[in-house]
Design an enzyme around this catalytic site. Sequence first.
Site, PDB file in Angstrom:
ATOM      1  N   LYS A   1       5.503   9.282   8.338  1.00 27.70           N
ATOM      2  CA  LYS A   1       5.405   8.712   9.683  1.00 27.70           C
ATOM      3  C   LYS A   1       6.500   9.196  10.646  1.00 27.70           C
ATOM      4  O   LYS A   1       6.440  10.317  11.135  1.00 27.70           O
ATOM      5  CB  LYS A   1       5.354   7.172   9.578  1.00 27.70           C
ATOM      6  CG  LYS A   1       4.073   6.697   8.839  1.00 27.70           C
ATOM      7  CD  LYS A   1       3.953   5.203   8.787  1.00 27.70           C
ATOM      8  CE  LYS A   1       2.867   4.784   7.833  1.00 27.70           C
ATOM      9  NZ  LYS A   1       1.525   4.788   8.420  1.00 27.70           N
TER      10      LYS A   1
ATOM     11  N   ASP B   1       9.375   2.854  -1.253  1.00 26.80           N
ATOM     12  CA  ASP B   1       8.403   3.495  -0.363  1.00 26.80           C
ATOM     13  C   ASP B   1       8.815   3.138   1.071  1.00 26.80           C
ATOM     14  O   ASP B   1       8.472   2.072   1.567  1.00 26.80           O
ATOM     15  CB  ASP B   1       6.994   3.007  -0.680  1.00 26.80           C
ATOM     16  CG  ASP B   1       5.979   3.623   0.271  1.00 26.80           C
ATOM     17  OD1 ASP B   1       4.761   3.482   0.020  1.00 26.80           O
ATOM     18  OD2 ASP B   1       6.390   4.235   1.272  1.00 26.80           O
TER      19      ASP B   1
ATOM     20  N   TYR C   1       0.865  -1.181   0.000  1.00 28.19           N
ATOM     21  CA  TYR C   1       0.000   0.000   0.000  1.00 28.19           C
ATOM     22  C   TYR C   1       0.895   1.223   0.000  1.00 28.19           C
ATOM     23  O   TYR C   1       1.862   1.293   0.760  1.00 28.19           O
ATOM     24  CB  TYR C   1      -0.887  -0.008   1.240  1.00 28.19           C
ATOM     25  CG  TYR C   1      -1.751   1.239   1.423  1.00 28.19           C
ATOM     26  CD1 TYR C   1      -1.463   2.166   2.430  1.00 28.19           C
ATOM     27  CD2 TYR C   1      -2.839   1.486   0.596  1.00 28.19           C
ATOM     28  CE1 TYR C   1      -2.239   3.305   2.600  1.00 28.19           C
ATOM     29  CE2 TYR C   1      -3.621   2.628   0.768  1.00 28.19           C
ATOM     30  CZ  TYR C   1      -3.316   3.528   1.773  1.00 28.19           C
ATOM     31  OH  TYR C   1      -4.094   4.660   1.946  1.00 28.19           O
TER      32      TYR C   1
END
Length: 426
Positions: free
Chosen positions: A264, A236, A141
């Site tokens: 994050k 990613d 994702y």
Amino acid sequence: MTNEELFEAAQRIIPGGVNSPVRAFRKVGGFPRFMARGSGPFITDAEGKRYIDFVLSWGPLILGHCHPAVVEAVRRQAGIGMSFGAPTELEVEMATLVCEAFPSVDKVRFVSSGTEATMSALRLARAATGRQLTVKFEGCYHGHADSLLVKAGSGLLTLGVPDSSGIPDGIASTTAVLPYNDTASFEEFMEKRGAEVAAVIVEPVAGNMGVVLPRKGFLESIREKTCSCGTLLIFDEVITGFRFCFGGYQDIAGIRPDLTCLGKIIGGGMPVGAFGGRADLMDLLAPEGPVYQAGTLSGNPLAMAAGIATLRALKELNPYDGLDRAMASWSAEIHEMARKAGLPMTLNRVGSMAGIFFLQGPVETFEDVMTADASRYTRFFHAMLEKGIYLAPSPFEAAFISTAHTPVVMDQVVKAAAMAFASVAT
Ligand code: KE4
């Protein structure tokens, strides 16, 4: 108000009662806990019930909730300037920290989410290569940009089909979705269509189907094939950036991607995303070059202050060996307890990030993940919640610990798990 009353009120004015779907507990049933406070490894809900937190805001809080240095940095900045819409020294300091930590990143641009980072990196890659096609892997994702909300088409080598309403077929079909950890099928696809591929985007450690580690040779093959096809490689590292070391999984794997996406941890709990890489690519971005990308709150001073405080603390503490040891011993104990309870369980772990699967045998592919017993995870989740342990309300997420998860706290989790396993073993 109780959690349930809050949820009822929220559902009347916020779709599903949440601002991000996974928070709604749909995968595990029941109602979400509305959190009110966090401190170190703990979160406390609206009813005053305290939990040991293994979600940590889905990864950002590697220093635990409300780390004093982070709170003080945000508090100080809030008093002198929350947002200017102009460049600040904070952004230069934050960019310096990121570029120092990521040798593959000559230049970096800050945005406000991981989605913005991956969406912008893909746009940049299409512009740099003049190609349309991108490749992602099933089970990974990368946020909710249109071209990334696709799932594997019928055959392995066909293009993606929309995985959400509202995605134009024309966009979905520019993304090929291949099986994660399947080097042969990746190489076959690149041999056939590599010349059309602008970029391959991959989570170097998959953290959105539980936790699945790259098989030996998988990432290396992606790097080799993208080089030979003139395709850009995008790592990613929104989850993995600064999670296992003061840098990325790319350092551990010894692979140099062309572009890296972050999020994050670099925001320390505030909205920050970033994408960076080779200067020749990054200089294609406006106002330097023809690729437009922008954001009102990109590089926001409060978010930068939180990020700088977080990265400085990580640089100073270098907590990674301790985090690895803590999660390793926790995993070993959990494994042993599941065995004693006669429970088939596989626990995948890298450093302070782990995924629990109720099945016997290795979990190395999306297919493996889908054979795990999701209903047993649901029962385990609620049994642990009951005992004051807050795991991810979905089997397709990761468990994280922080520097605030002391041995005493970890021991409480082990004890709770022993009772939870017993209650789900039947
Ligand atoms: P955000 O747009 O949610 O900041 O980042 C998107 C993203 C990009 N790349 C990776 C590897 C990610 O894991 C994410 C977002 N992660 C999910 C949880 N695994 C965020 C939680 C949520 O969607 O509420």
